[in-house]
Design a protein around this motif. Structure first.
Motif, PDB file in Angstrom:
ATOM      1  N   THR A  18       0.612  73.748 -46.696  1.00  0.00           N
ATOM      2  CA  THR A  18      -0.773  73.262 -46.604  1.00  0.00           C
ATOM      3  C   THR A  18      -0.757  71.840 -47.157  1.00  0.00           C
ATOM      4  OG1 THR A  18      -1.271  74.088 -48.821  1.00  0.00           O
ATOM      5  CG2 THR A  18      -1.779  75.556 -46.961  1.00  0.00           C
ATOM      6  N   GLY A  19      -1.772  71.077 -46.763  1.00  0.00           N
ATOM      7  CA  GLY A  19      -1.841  69.699 -47.263  1.00  0.00           C
ATOM      8  C   GLY A  19      -3.228  69.136 -47.074  1.00  0.00           C
ATOM      9  N   ARG A  20      -3.382  67.883 -47.504  1.00  0.00           N
ATOM     10  CA  ARG A  20      -4.662  67.194 -47.355  1.00  0.00           C
ATOM     11  C   ARG A  20      -4.375  65.738 -47.008  1.00  0.00           C
ATOM     12  NH1 ARG A  20      -8.857  68.639 -51.868  1.00  0.00           N
ATOM     13  NH2 ARG A  20      -8.562  70.597 -50.779  1.00  0.00           N
ATOM     14  N   LEU A  21      -4.890  65.283 -45.875  1.00  0.00           N
ATOM     15  CA  LEU A  21      -4.664  63.910 -45.412  1.00  0.00           C
ATOM     16  C   LEU A  21      -5.956  63.116 -45.554  1.00  0.00           C
ATOM     17  CD1 LEU A  21      -3.004  61.696 -44.006  1.00  0.00           C
ATOM     18  CD2 LEU A  21      -3.685  62.703 -41.800  1.00  0.00           C
ATOM     19  N   THR A  22      -5.878  61.983 -46.223  1.00  0.00           N
ATOM     20  CA  THR A  22      -7.045  61.108 -46.385  1.00  0.00           C
ATOM     21  C   THR A  22      -7.084  60.097 -45.247  1.00  0.00           C
ATOM     22  OG1 THR A  22      -6.839  61.301 -48.785  1.00  0.00           O
ATOM     23  CG2 THR A  22      -8.233  59.514 -47.952  1.00  0.00           C
ATOM     24  N   THR A  23      -8.237  60.020 -44.561  1.00  0.00           N
ATOM     25  CA  THR A  23      -8.430  58.995 -43.536  1.00  0.00           C
ATOM     26  C   THR A  23      -9.655  58.168 -43.945  1.00  0.00           C
ATOM     27  OG1 THR A  23     -10.075  60.109 -42.135  1.00  0.00           O
ATOM     28  CG2 THR A  23      -7.749  60.740 -41.826  1.00  0.00           C
ATOM     29  N   ALA A  24      -9.885  57.092 -43.207  1.00  0.00           N
ATOM     30  CA  ALA A  24     -11.039  56.236 -43.520  1.00  0.00           C
ATOM     31  C   ALA A  24     -12.357  56.963 -43.253  1.00  0.00           C
ATOM     32  CB  ALA A  24     -10.969  54.965 -42.672  1.00  0.00           C
ATOM     33  N   HIS A  25     -12.310  58.073 -42.499  1.00  0.00           N
ATOM     34  CA  HIS A  25     -13.544  58.822 -42.228  1.00  0.00           C
ATOM     35  C   HIS A  25     -13.496  60.218 -42.823  1.00  0.00           C
ATOM     36  CE1 HIS A  25     -14.376  55.531 -39.452  1.00  0.00           C
ATOM     37  NE2 HIS A  25     -15.642  55.899 -39.543  1.00  0.00           N
ATOM     38  N   GLY A  26     -12.777  60.367 -43.924  1.00  0.00           N
ATOM     39  CA  GLY A  26     -12.796  61.657 -44.623  1.00  0.00           C
ATOM     40  C   GLY A  26     -11.434  62.319 -44.694  1.00  0.00           C
ATOM     41  N   GLU A  27     -11.391  63.419 -45.433  1.00  0.00           N
ATOM     42  CA  GLU A  27     -10.137  64.139 -45.668  1.00  0.00           C
ATOM     43  C   GLU A  27      -9.999  65.286 -44.668  1.00  0.00           C
ATOM     44  OE1 GLU A  27      -9.664  65.382 -49.706  1.00  0.00           O
ATOM     45  OE2 GLU A  27      -9.158  63.338 -50.308  1.00  0.00           O
ATOM     46  N   ILE A  28      -8.755  65.575 -44.296  1.00  0.00           N
ATOM     47  CA  ILE A  28      -8.465  66.674 -43.384  1.00  0.00           C
ATOM     48  C   ILE A  28      -7.567  67.674 -44.099  1.00  0.00           C
ATOM     49  CG2 ILE A  28      -7.693  67.253 -41.064  1.00  0.00           C
ATOM     50  CD1 ILE A  28      -7.322  64.222 -40.590  1.00  0.00           C
ATOM     51  N   GLU A  29      -7.945  68.948 -44.077  1.00  0.00           N
ATOM     52  CA  GLU A  29      -7.078  70.012 -44.625  1.00  0.00           C
ATOM     53  C   GLU A  29      -6.080  70.374 -43.530  1.00  0.00           C
ATOM     54  OE1 GLU A  29      -9.569  71.733 -48.131  1.00  0.00           O
ATOM     55  OE2 GLU A  29      -7.767  72.569 -47.271  1.00  0.00           O
ATOM     56  N   THR A  30      -4.814  70.457 -43.886  1.00  0.00           N
ATOM     57  CA  THR A  30      -3.798  70.853 -42.893  1.00  0.00           C
ATOM     58  C   THR A  30      -3.151  72.177 -43.296  1.00  0.00           C
ATOM     59  OG1 THR A  30      -2.025  69.698 -44.075  1.00  0.00           O
ATOM     60  CG2 THR A  30      -3.270  68.432 -42.421  1.00  0.00           C
ATOM     61  N   PRO A  31      -2.590  72.944 -42.346  1.00  0.00           N
ATOM     62  CA  PRO A  31      -2.513  72.667 -40.912  1.00  0.00           C
ATOM     63  C   PRO A  31      -3.892  72.642 -40.245  1.00  0.00           C
ATOM     64  CG  PRO A  31      -0.971  74.409 -41.538  1.00  0.00           C
ATOM     65  CD  PRO A  31      -1.875  74.207 -42.708  1.00  0.00           C
ATOM     66  N   VAL A  32      -3.998  71.760 -39.220  1.00  0.00           N
ATOM     67  CA  VAL A  32      -5.291  71.562 -38.573  1.00  0.00           C
ATOM     68  C   VAL A  32      -5.111  71.551 -37.052  1.00  0.00           C
ATOM     69  CG1 VAL A  32      -5.091  69.018 -38.576  1.00  0.00           C
ATOM     70  CG2 VAL A  32      -7.361  70.093 -38.507  1.00  0.00           C
ATOM     71  N   PHE A  33      -6.089  72.121 -36.346  1.00  0.00           N
ATOM     72  CA  PHE A  33      -6.126  72.038 -34.879  1.00  0.00           C
ATOM     73  C   PHE A  33      -7.147  70.981 -34.506  1.00  0.00           C
ATOM     74  CE2 PHE A  33      -5.639  73.215 -30.565  1.00  0.00           C
ATOM     75  CZ  PHE A  33      -6.883  72.995 -29.989  1.00  0.00           C
ATOM     76  N   MET A  34      -6.786  70.048 -33.617  1.00  0.00           N
ATOM     77  CA  MET A  34      -7.667  68.938 -33.267  1.00  0.00           C
ATOM     78  C   MET A  34      -8.215  69.106 -31.849  1.00  0.00           C
ATOM     79  SD  MET A  34      -5.336  65.863 -34.864  1.00  0.00           S
ATOM     80  CE  MET A  34      -3.839  66.248 -33.936  1.00  0.00           C
ATOM     81  N   PRO A  35      -9.506  69.321 -31.681  1.00  0.00           N
ATOM     82  CA  PRO A  35     -10.077  69.443 -30.333  1.00  0.00           C
ATOM     83  C   PRO A  35      -9.882  68.161 -29.522  1.00  0.00           C
ATOM     84  CG  PRO A  35     -11.655  70.183 -31.982  1.00  0.00           C
ATOM     85  CD  PRO A  35     -10.529  69.523 -32.718  1.00  0.00           C
ATOM     86  N   VAL A  36      -9.662  68.317 -28.227  1.00  0.00           N
ATOM     87  CA  VAL A  36      -9.425  67.195 -27.329  1.00  0.00           C
ATOM     88  C   VAL A  36     -10.764  66.654 -26.832  1.00  0.00           C
ATOM     89  CG1 VAL A  36      -8.581  66.683 -24.984  1.00  0.00           C
ATOM     90  CG2 VAL A  36      -7.133  67.896 -26.601  1.00  0.00           C
ATOM     91  N   GLY A  37     -10.974  65.348 -27.102  1.00  0.00           N
ATOM     92  CA  GLY A  37     -12.227  64.718 -26.657  1.00  0.00           C
ATOM     93  C   GLY A  37     -11.887  63.514 -25.794  1.00  0.00           C
ATOM     94  N   THR A  38     -11.271  63.750 -24.670  1.00  0.00           N
ATOM     95  CA  THR A  38     -10.640  62.700 -23.852  1.00  0.00           C
ATOM     96  C   THR A  38     -11.491  61.444 -23.672  1.00  0.00           C
ATOM     97  OG1 THR A  38      -9.638  64.513 -22.638  1.00  0.00           O
ATOM     98  CG2 THR A  38      -9.497  62.340 -21.630  1.00  0.00           C
ATOM     99  N   GLN A  39     -12.702  61.585 -23.154  1.00  0.00           N
ATOM    100  CA  GLN A  39     -13.512  60.413 -22.797  1.00  0.00           C
ATOM    101  C   GLN A  39     -14.646  60.186 -23.785  1.00  0.00           C
ATOM    102  OE1 GLN A  39     -13.434  59.610 -18.321  1.00  0.00           O
ATOM    103  NE2 GLN A  39     -14.061  61.751 -18.419  1.00  0.00           N
ATOM    104  N   GLY A  40     -14.308  60.402 -25.081  1.00  0.00           N
ATOM    105  CA  GLY A  40     -15.345  60.161 -26.089  1.00  0.00           C
ATOM    106  C   GLY A  40     -16.324  61.310 -26.183  1.00  0.00           C
ATOM    107  N   THR A  41     -15.899  62.469 -25.728  1.00  0.00           N
ATOM    108  CA  THR A  41     -16.725  63.673 -25.934  1.00  0.00           C
ATOM    109  C   THR A  41     -15.831  64.901 -25.787  1.00  0.00           C
ATOM    110  OG1 THR A  41     -18.279  65.167 -24.818  1.00  0.00           O
ATOM    111  CG2 THR A  41     -17.428  63.369 -23.507  1.00  0.00           C
ATOM    112  N   VAL A  42     -16.070  65.889 -26.631  1.00  0.00           N
ATOM    113  CA  VAL A  42     -15.409  67.192 -26.441  1.00  0.00           C
ATOM    114  C   VAL A  42     -16.308  67.882 -25.420  1.00  0.00           C
ATOM    115  CG1 VAL A  42     -14.734  69.375 -27.499  1.00  0.00           C
ATOM    116  CG2 VAL A  42     -14.493  67.236 -28.779  1.00  0.00           C
TER     117      VAL A  42
END
Ligand SMILES: CNc1nc2c(CCc3ccc(C(F)(F)F)cc3)c3[nH]c(N)nc(=O)c3cc2[nH]1
Ligand SMILES: [Zn+2]
Length: 374
Positions: A18-42
């Motif tokens: 498990t882990g925690r990644l800091t980004t400029a828009h908040g922290e993400i708990e890992t492992p994480v599944f990322m939804p695909v939002g191809t054209q700027g929308t899921v």
């Protein structure tokens, strides 16, 4: 508040972590599944839905957004976060993969990839510098380098040649992206096809470039599960343990479990959104094909303990009716449920890893998702 790029490891279980990644828009708990939002929308969901279903980070696409509406326009609108009103982390792929899967007439040179738009046939060049400029215009929190995803079945000579180009492109991406000027992280992508020594070569070259995270590319490209797992287990430990590891394009529940067992932290896959369109719904008891006649008069919810709007409000009979009638609401409800499932699946996996019972969780989930079913 940690600096963007900070990755803190939590409790592990074997190679799973498990882990925690800091980004400029908040922290993400890992492992994480990322939804695909191809054209700027899921597809079919608004940002409020994404927050409700527990999505923490979504994917956007350089290729699509560059062609339409244009990265300059998105920048003029304040960047992708403001444009799509999503204030959480966004990861953008470099577009190399999409050029190969979508556009016609493409050519690879030392300079980059030239291709014709799948929308209007116009000619374009994606150089490493151009791709970094697009991803910076979009304002993504995690940027992927321009790479060549080697086609499945490519021979050793081609794979080795391509690996060298991918590393030279990665070097140019690193140089083009002033380090962390606006907290935007840059991830390298390991290639090398299905040749273990070439994978090790690619990893070694990219580690020298000190990226903020590392992806395994060139997988989930039509190979068998056994072939993917063989590379997955051999290559993952080569990636720095103190950086996030992203397995691109993976995957079905069974593959998420294998990836986590190997030490992967981040995943993306079109399954939950794409399968919503064809009525395939994911539950902790396995897949449900909502169009089957057996649900015609089934007044029970799809999944009794699922907190999603579809399961709290409607019966299987109604979900089946909407699907058969090809109603738009069918896609929206199915997507809400499937992404809620993937989010809950990953939350339960994180908890299992923290409590040292990941293998038991994996065995239970694999019973619900047998090999044939993925
Ligand atoms: C499905 N299999 C697969 N997907 C792969 C992907 C795309 C991942 C992706 C990222 C963003 C989106 C977005 F539409 F949501 F934006 C959609 C998909 C790869 N991407 C790169 N750069 N290198 C690879 O070697 C690679 C291998 C991949 N195998
Ligand atoms: Zn549900």
């Amino acid at each position: 508040m940690n600096l963007p790029g900070t990755f803190t490891l939590g409790p592990g279980d074997g190679s799973a972590r498990t882990g925690r990644l800091t980004t400029a828009h908040g922290e993400i708990e890992t492992p994480v599944f990322m939804p695909v939002g191809t054209q700027g929308t899921v597809k079919s969901l608004c940002p409020d839905d994404l927050r409700t279903i527990g999505a923490r980070i979504i994917l956007g696409n350089t290729y699509h957004l560059y062609l339409r509406p244009g990265d300059e326009l998105v920048a003029k609108m304040g960047g992708l976060h403001r444009f799509m009103a999503w204030d959480g982390p966004i990861l953008t792929d470099s577009g190399g993969f999409q050029v190969f899967s979508l556009s016609g007439l493409r050519r690879i040179t030392e300079e980059g990839v030239t291709f014709s738009s799948h929308i209007d046939g116009s000619k374009h060049l994606f150089s490493p510098e151009k791709v970094i400029s697009i991803e910076r215009n979009l304002g993504s929190d995690i940027m992927m380098v321009l790479d060549e995803c080697v086609p499945y079945g490519a021979d050793r000579a081609y794979t080795e040649k391509s690996l060298g180009l991918t590393t030279r492109w990665a070097t140019r991406c690193r140089a083009a992206h002033a380090p962390l000027d606006r907290g935007q992280l840059l991830f390298g992508i390991v290639q090398g096809g299905f040749f273990k020594d070439l994978r090790a070569e690619s990893a070694r070259q990219l580690i020298d470039l000190a990226f903020e995270g590392y992806a395994l590319g060139g997988l989930s490209v039509g190979e068998s599960r056994a072939e993917m797992y063989d590379i997955l287990y051999d290559a993952t430990p080569l990636l720095p343990a103190d950086k996030p590891r992203y397995l691109m394009g993976v995957g079905a529940p069974r593959d998420l479990l294998a990836g986590m067992a190997a030490g992967i932290d981040m995943f993306d896959c079109v399954l939950p959104t794409r399968n919503a369109r064809n009525g395939t719904l994911f539950t902790f008891q396995g897949k449900v094909n909502i169009k089957r006649a057996e649900y015609r008069e089934d007044d029970s919810p799809l999944e009794a303990d699922c907190p999603c709007y579809a399961c709290r409000t409607f019966s299987k009979a109604y979900l089946r009716h909407l699907y058969v009638a090809r109603e738009l609401l069918s896609y929206r409800l199915n997507t809400l449920h499937n992404l809620t499932f993937f989010s809950r699946f990953m939350a339960q996996a994180r908890q299992a890893i923290r409590e040292g019972r990941f293998e038991a969780f994996r065995t239970a989930m694999e019973a619900a998702y047998p090999e044939t079913d993925a």
